[in-house]
Design a protein around this motif. Sequence first.
Motif, mmCIF file in Angstrom:
data_model
loop_
_atom_site.group_PDB
_atom_site.id
_atom_site.type_symbol
_atom_site.label_atom_id
_atom_site.label_comp_id
_atom_site.label_asym_id
_atom_site.label_seq_id
_atom_site.Cartn_x
_atom_site.Cartn_y
_atom_site.Cartn_z
ATOM 1 N N ALA A 14 0.838 -1.207 0.000
ATOM 2 C CA ALA A 14 0.000 0.000 0.000
ATOM 3 C C ALA A 14 0.869 1.251 0.000
ATOM 4 O O ALA A 14 0.589 2.221 -0.715
ATOM 5 C CB ALA A 14 -0.928 -0.001 1.210
ATOM 6 N N ALA A 15 1.936 1.230 0.788
ATOM 7 C CA ALA A 15 2.851 2.377 0.837
ATOM 8 C C ALA A 15 3.529 2.588 -0.512
ATOM 9 O O ALA A 15 3.629 3.714 -0.996
ATOM 10 C CB ALA A 15 3.887 2.164 1.930
ATOM 11 N N ILE A 16 3.961 1.498 -1.131
ATOM 12 C CA ILE A 16 4.604 1.596 -2.440
ATOM 13 C C ILE A 16 3.611 2.141 -3.470
ATOM 14 O O ILE A 16 3.962 2.991 -4.292
ATOM 15 C CB ILE A 16 5.174 0.225 -2.869
ATOM 16 N N GLY A 17 2.379 1.684 -3.403
ATOM 17 C CA GLY A 17 1.349 2.190 -4.312
ATOM 18 C C GLY A 17 1.138 3.685 -4.140
ATOM 19 O O GLY A 17 0.991 4.419 -5.116
ATOM 20 N N GLY A 18 1.146 4.140 -2.895
ATOM 21 C CA GLY A 18 1.000 5.574 -2.623
ATOM 22 C C GLY A 18 2.164 6.372 -3.167
ATOM 23 O O GLY A 18 1.985 7.450 -3.734
ATOM 24 N N ILE A 19 3.350 5.835 -3.021
ATOM 25 C CA ILE A 19 4.545 6.519 -3.531
ATOM 26 C C ILE A 19 4.495 6.603 -5.051
ATOM 27 O O ILE A 19 4.781 7.648 -5.640
ATOM 28 C CB ILE A 19 5.829 5.805 -3.048
ATOM 29 N N ILE A 20 4.111 5.504 -5.689
ATOM 30 C CA ILE A 20 4.009 5.501 -7.155
ATOM 31 C C ILE A 20 2.985 6.529 -7.624
ATOM 32 O O ILE A 20 3.223 7.275 -8.572
ATOM 33 C CB ILE A 20 3.674 4.084 -7.670
ATOM 34 N N ALA A 21 1.857 6.599 -6.961
ATOM 35 C CA ALA A 21 0.825 7.576 -7.326
ATOM 36 C C ALA A 21 1.341 9.002 -7.154
ATOM 37 O O ALA A 21 1.111 9.870 -8.006
ATOM 38 C CB ALA A 21 -0.429 7.358 -6.486
ATOM 39 N N PHE A 22 2.071 9.242 -6.064
ATOM 40 C CA PHE A 22 2.629 10.568 -5.806
ATOM 41 C C PHE A 22 3.614 10.954 -6.900
ATOM 42 O O PHE A 22 3.564 12.063 -7.448
ATOM 43 C CB PHE A 22 3.318 10.578 -4.436
ATOM 44 N N VAL A 23 4.516 10.049 -7.237
ATOM 45 C CA VAL A 23 5.524 10.326 -8.268
ATOM 46 C C VAL A 23 4.851 10.534 -9.621
ATOM 47 O O VAL A 23 5.222 11.442 -10.370
ATOM 48 C CB VAL A 23 6.567 9.187 -8.326
ATOM 49 N N ALA A 24 3.856 9.726 -9.938
ATOM 50 C CA ALA A 24 3.138 9.882 -11.209
ATOM 51 C C ALA A 24 2.483 11.258 -11.294
ATOM 52 O O ALA A 24 2.517 11.910 -12.341
ATOM 53 C CB ALA A 24 2.098 8.780 -11.362
ATOM 54 N N GLU A 25 1.924 11.722 -10.203
ATOM 55 C CA GLU A 25 1.292 13.046 -10.177
ATOM 56 C C GLU A 25 2.327 14.147 -10.395
ATOM 57 O O GLU A 25 2.093 15.096 -11.127
ATOM 58 C CB GLU A 25 0.557 13.260 -8.849
ATOM 59 N N ARG A 26 3.485 13.999 -9.761
ATOM 60 C CA ARG A 26 4.556 14.995 -9.939
ATOM 61 C C ARG A 26 5.042 15.009 -11.384
ATOM 62 O O ARG A 26 5.315 16.064 -11.946
ATOM 63 C CB ARG A 26 5.756 14.710 -9.026
ATOM 64 N N ILE A 27 5.121 13.839 -12.019
ATOM 65 C CA ILE A 27 5.535 13.764 -13.421
ATOM 66 C C ILE A 27 4.504 14.461 -14.297
ATOM 67 O O ILE A 27 4.864 15.221 -15.207
ATOM 68 C CB ILE A 27 5.741 12.294 -13.846
ATOM 69 N N ASN A 28 3.233 14.235 -14.028
ATOM 70 C CA ASN A 28 2.179 14.899 -14.803
ATOM 71 C C ASN A 28 2.231 16.401 -14.620
ATOM 72 O O ASN A 28 2.046 17.154 -15.581
ATOM 73 C CB ASN A 28 0.805 14.365 -14.403
ATOM 74 N N ALA A 30 4.884 18.156 -13.883
ATOM 75 C CA ALA A 30 6.077 18.636 -14.586
ATOM 76 C C ALA A 30 5.801 18.746 -16.075
ATOM 77 O O ALA A 30 6.195 19.723 -16.715
ATOM 78 C CB ALA A 30 7.260 17.707 -14.319
ATOM 79 N N ALA A 31 5.105 17.759 -16.626
ATOM 80 C CA ALA A 31 4.764 17.805 -18.047
ATOM 81 C C ALA A 31 3.854 19.003 -18.317
ATOM 82 O O ALA A 31 4.045 19.723 -19.299
ATOM 83 C CB ALA A 31 4.097 16.512 -18.477
ATOM 84 N N SER A 32 2.886 19.217 -17.441
ATOM 85 C CA SER A 32 1.984 20.356 -17.603
ATOM 86 C C SER A 32 2.753 21.661 -17.512
ATOM 87 O O SER A 32 2.511 22.584 -18.291
ATOM 88 C CB SER A 32 0.887 20.331 -16.546
ATOM 89 N N ASN A 33 3.680 21.752 -16.564
ATOM 90 C CA ASN A 33 4.480 22.963 -16.418
ATOM 91 C C ASN A 33 5.312 23.214 -17.661
ATOM 92 O O ASN A 33 5.438 24.354 -18.107
ATOM 93 C CB ASN A 33 5.382 22.869 -15.190
ATOM 94 N N ASP A 34 5.890 22.157 -18.234
ATOM 95 C CA ASP A 34 6.667 22.305 -19.459
ATOM 96 C C ASP A 34 5.790 22.791 -20.606
ATOM 97 O O ASP A 34 6.196 23.647 -21.389
ATOM 98 C CB ASP A 34 7.339 20.979 -19.842
ATOM 99 N N GLU A 35 4.565 22.258 -20.685
ATOM 100 C CA GLU A 35 3.641 22.688 -21.733
ATOM 101 C C GLU A 35 3.267 24.149 -21.549
ATOM 102 O O GLU A 35 3.221 24.919 -22.518
ATOM 103 C CB GLU A 35 2.387 21.818 -21.716
ATOM 104 N N ILE A 36 3.014 24.551 -20.317
ATOM 105 C CA ILE A 36 2.663 25.947 -20.033
ATOM 106 C C ILE A 36 3.834 26.862 -20.373
ATOM 107 O O ILE A 36 3.655 27.909 -21.004
ATOM 108 C CB ILE A 36 2.233 26.112 -18.556
#
Length: 57
Positions: A14-28, A30-36
């Motif tokens: 469960a902790a690993i799943g939470g970490i993966i979700a957090f990192v995925a959100e940060r990547i998204n 970052a991609a949005s920031n790059d697009e902006i």
Amino acid sequence: MKLNGMKVAGIALAAIGGIIAFVAERINEAASNDEIKQEIREEVTRQLAEQNKTEGQ
């Protein structure tokens, strides 16, 4: 004892799943920031081109 190991494994997963979700959100984000940033660069470039065009007339 085996039951406690299963609980620990479940918590760890469960902790690993939470970490993966957090990192995925940060990547998204970052991609949005790059697009902006790219959109801002394009708009500034367009406005500067217009300004140079009107000043050159």
